[in-house]
Write an enzyme that holds these catalytic residues in place. Structure first.
Site, PDB file in Angstrom:
ATOM      1  N   GLY A   7       0.795  -1.220   0.000  1.00  0.00           N
ATOM      2  CA  GLY A   7       0.000   0.000   0.000  1.00  0.00           C
ATOM      3  C   GLY A   7       0.829   1.272   0.000  1.00  0.00           C
ATOM      4  O   GLY A   7       2.026   1.272   0.256  1.00  0.00           O
ATOM      5  N   GLY A  44       6.869  -4.367  -0.882  1.00  0.00           N
ATOM      6  CA  GLY A  44       6.989  -2.980  -1.288  1.00  0.00           C
ATOM      7  C   GLY A  44       6.078  -2.123  -0.439  1.00  0.00           C
ATOM      8  O   GLY A  44       5.134  -2.631   0.168  1.00  0.00           O
ATOM      9  N   LYS A  45       6.349  -0.854  -0.385  1.00  0.00           N
ATOM     10  CA  LYS A  45       5.473   0.067   0.329  1.00  0.00           C
ATOM     11  C   LYS A  45       5.760   1.460  -0.176  1.00  0.00           C
ATOM     12  O   LYS A  45       6.907   1.869  -0.306  1.00  0.00           O
ATOM     13  CB  LYS A  45       5.743  -0.006   1.830  1.00  0.00           C
ATOM     14  CG  LYS A  45       4.772   0.774   2.672  1.00  0.00           C
ATOM     15  CD  LYS A  45       3.337   0.306   2.521  1.00  0.00           C
ATOM     16  CE  LYS A  45       2.966  -0.730   3.553  1.00  0.00           C
ATOM     17  NZ  LYS A  45       1.534  -1.034   3.537  1.00  0.00           N
ATOM     18  N   GLY A  46       4.720   2.175  -0.497  1.00  0.00           N
ATOM     19  CA  GLY A  46       4.861   3.572  -0.867  1.00  0.00           C
ATOM     20  C   GLY A  46       4.616   4.412   0.375  1.00  0.00           C
ATOM     21  O   GLY A  46       3.647   4.189   1.090  1.00  0.00           O
ATOM     22  N   ASP A  84      -3.514   2.256   1.660  1.00  0.00           N
ATOM     23  CA  ASP A  84      -3.076   1.957   3.021  1.00  0.00           C
ATOM     24  C   ASP A  84      -3.475   3.150   3.890  1.00  0.00           C
ATOM     25  O   ASP A  84      -4.278   3.989   3.467  1.00  0.00           O
ATOM     26  CB  ASP A  84      -1.559   1.707   3.049  1.00  0.00           C
ATOM     27  CG  ASP A  84      -1.067   1.109   4.372  1.00  0.00           C
ATOM     28  OD1 ASP A  84      -1.811   0.331   4.993  1.00  0.00           O
ATOM     29  OD2 ASP A  84       0.041   1.429   4.791  1.00  0.00           O
TER      30      ASP A  84
END
Length: 104
Positions: A7, A44-46, A84
């Site tokens: 997210g 992964g994560k933004g 997220d």
């Protein structure tokens, strides 16, 4: 194992160190979740930081999300984003207008 997935988190951070550590911690956690589920996805994560509540409303929010969509496209599918904390379905629609690498 594959594309990073996770997210996009939008929140206020006290420092650059906290911002970077949170992104890494969350991405590692997503990688573990994918591996435990037997998925061919990586972690992964933004993480998008803001400094003022004025930065995340109205036209400023839209501009930020459009820019994030362009950044996401520049990664050419290495990371697939979703919503997220701090991000809503409407926000994902805005990111999607600039990048096909999003899902809900």
């Amino acid at each position: 194992r594959g594309q990073g997935c996770g997210g996009i988190r939008l929140r206020k951070y006290e420092s650059l160190d906290q911002y970077v550590r949170d992104g890494i911690r969350l991405a590692v956690g997503m990688g573990r979740k994918s591996a435990l589920a037997g998925l061919w996805w990586g972690g992964g994560k933004g993480v998008i930081a803001y400094s003022s509540d004025d930065d995340i409303v109205g036209e400023k929010r839209k501009e930020m999300l459009l820019a994030y969509g362009e950044f996401l496209t520049s990664l050419r599918g290495c990371y697939v984003a979703a919503e997220d904390a701090g991000i809503h379905v409407e926000d994902i629609d805005i990111v999607y207008s600039r990048s096909r690498y999003v899902t809900c």
